[in-house]
Design an enzyme around this catalytic site. Structure first.
Site, mmCIF file in Angstrom:
data_model
loop_
_atom_site.group_PDB
_atom_site.id
_atom_site.type_symbol
_atom_site.label_atom_id
_atom_site.label_comp_id
_atom_site.label_asym_id
_atom_site.label_seq_id
_atom_site.Cartn_x
_atom_site.Cartn_y
_atom_site.Cartn_z
ATOM 1 C CE LYS A 12 -3.738 -1.956 2.618
ATOM 2 N NZ LYS A 12 -4.367 -1.682 4.241
ATOM 3 C CG ASP A 70 -10.286 -2.498 6.360
ATOM 4 O OD1 ASP A 70 -8.793 -3.095 6.672
ATOM 5 O OD2 ASP A 70 -11.093 -3.130 5.512
HETATM 6 P P1 ITT Z 1 -2.968 -2.246 7.285
HETATM 7 O O1 ITT Z 1 -4.372 -2.199 7.888
HETATM 8 O O2 ITT Z 1 -1.544 -2.385 8.028
HETATM 9 O O3 ITT Z 1 -2.895 -1.600 6.652
HETATM 10 P P2 ITT Z 1 -3.228 -5.156 5.836
HETATM 11 O O4 ITT Z 1 -2.603 -5.911 4.716
HETATM 12 O O5 ITT Z 1 -3.882 -5.597 7.636
HETATM 13 O O6 ITT Z 1 -2.671 -3.858 6.075
HETATM 14 P P3 ITT Z 1 -6.116 -5.270 5.437
HETATM 15 O O7 ITT Z 1 -6.143 -5.505 6.726
HETATM 16 O O8 ITT Z 1 -6.738 -3.626 4.400
HETATM 17 O O9 ITT Z 1 -4.598 -3.850 5.714
HETATM 18 O O10 ITT Z 1 -6.155 -6.266 3.518
HETATM 19 C C1 ITT Z 1 -6.230 -6.366 2.811
HETATM 20 C C2 ITT Z 1 -5.657 -6.974 1.896
HETATM 21 O O11 ITT Z 1 -6.044 -7.207 0.839
HETATM 22 C C3 ITT Z 1 -4.346 -7.377 2.097
HETATM 23 O O12 ITT Z 1 -3.092 -7.686 2.855
HETATM 24 C C4 ITT Z 1 -4.290 -8.371 0.875
HETATM 25 O O13 ITT Z 1 -4.591 -9.760 1.031
HETATM 26 C C5 ITT Z 1 -5.526 -7.350 0.348
HETATM 27 N N1 ITT Z 1 -5.602 -6.567 -0.804
HETATM 28 C C6 ITT Z 1 -5.742 -5.622 -0.937
HETATM 29 N N2 ITT Z 1 -5.730 -5.280 -1.306
HETATM 30 C C7 ITT Z 1 -4.600 -5.160 -2.989
HETATM 31 C C8 ITT Z 1 -3.895 -5.420 -3.889
HETATM 32 O O14 ITT Z 1 -3.764 -3.259 -4.572
HETATM 33 N N3 ITT Z 1 -3.146 -6.765 -4.868
HETATM 34 C C9 ITT Z 1 -2.997 -7.270 -3.868
HETATM 35 N N4 ITT Z 1 -4.125 -7.458 -2.619
HETATM 36 C C10 ITT Z 1 -5.126 -6.739 -2.094
#
Ligand code: ITT
Length: 197
Positions: A12, A70
């Site tokens: 991200k 998220d």
């Molecule tokens: P933060 O909460 O610290 O921001 P996180 O990885 O835990 O990080 P999320 O709870 O938002 O973030 O979970 C998002 C998940 O969705 C991420 O770990 C990926 O597995 C998937 N994801 C989101 N955007 C994506 C993308 O652009 N490409 C591939 N997978 C994605």
């Protein structure tokens, strides 16, 4: 303009940096604050979980912009799962490859034909004055038959955006940043910020 991004996800962060290149933003990360740890994301929508993250950092950083997002993958053949559980679909602390493997396995069992899917991103920003802004983005596509590609993160090696035949991980970051769920939400956020720069 000082912005604090409430995330520990390097994918991200890289994408946000790319999308905001050239703007006079002083980007800081939650990892710079030793006392900050991720809050429990127990809401059932992307927006509510993004708000939980933004507010948890805002409680420490109330003199700058705070940003959180998220995001996740919805697969129609899996009743829109993994959804808000995308980061931990194969279990708490699951790796990206373990989550990818679980989606492929569940689709094989439940719905090998209906592979329609989308990525969704909900971004919540809080201004130094405490105003809250929400920006949403999504991108439609389908789950590939095979894991393919080396770039990106998460489910990128199995997501084929609509109109393409390769995965996001194969298409590369420049392509992804043109059409992705995150790029749409981040661009809308940047447009709003530009008026205030
Ligand atoms: P933060 O909460 O610290 O921001 P996180 O990885 O835990 O990080 P999320 O709870 O938002 O973030 O979970 C998002 C998940 O969705 C991420 O770990 C990926 O597995 C998937 N994801 C989101 N955007 C994506 C993308 O652009 N490409 C591939 N997978 C994605």
């Amino acid at each position: 303009m000082e912005i604090w991004f409430a995330t520990f996800n390097k994918g991200k962060i890289n994408e946000f940096r790319n999308l905001s290149q050239g703007l006079p933003l002083d980007l800081h990360l939650a990892s710079e604050i030793a006392t900050y740890s991720s809050p429990v994301e127990d809401a059932d929508t992307f927006e509510a979980n993004a708000r939980i993250k933004a507010k948890s950092l805002r409680a420490i950083k109330d003199e700058a912009w705070v940003l959180a997002e998220d995001s996740g993958l919805e697969v129609d053949g899996l009743d829109k799962k993994p959804g808000v559980y995308s980061a931990r679909y194969a279990g708490d602390n699951a790796s990206d490859m373990e989550n990818v493997a679980k989606v492929m396995k569940m689709l094989r069992i439940r719905s090998p034909k209906n592979r329609k899917a989308r990525f969704i991103c909900s971004l919540v920003a809080i201004s130094p004055e405490g105003e809250e802004f929400v920006f949403n983005g999504s991108v439609e596509g389908e789950i590939s038959q095979k894991v393919a590609g080396q770039t990106g993160f998460g489910y990128d090696p199995i997501f084929v955006p609509e109109g393409e035949s390769k995965t996001f991980a194969d298409l590369g970051p420049a392509f992804k940043n043109k059409v992705s769920h995150r790029s749409k939400a981040v661009r809308a956020f940047i447009e709003m910020l530009k008026d205030r720069l």
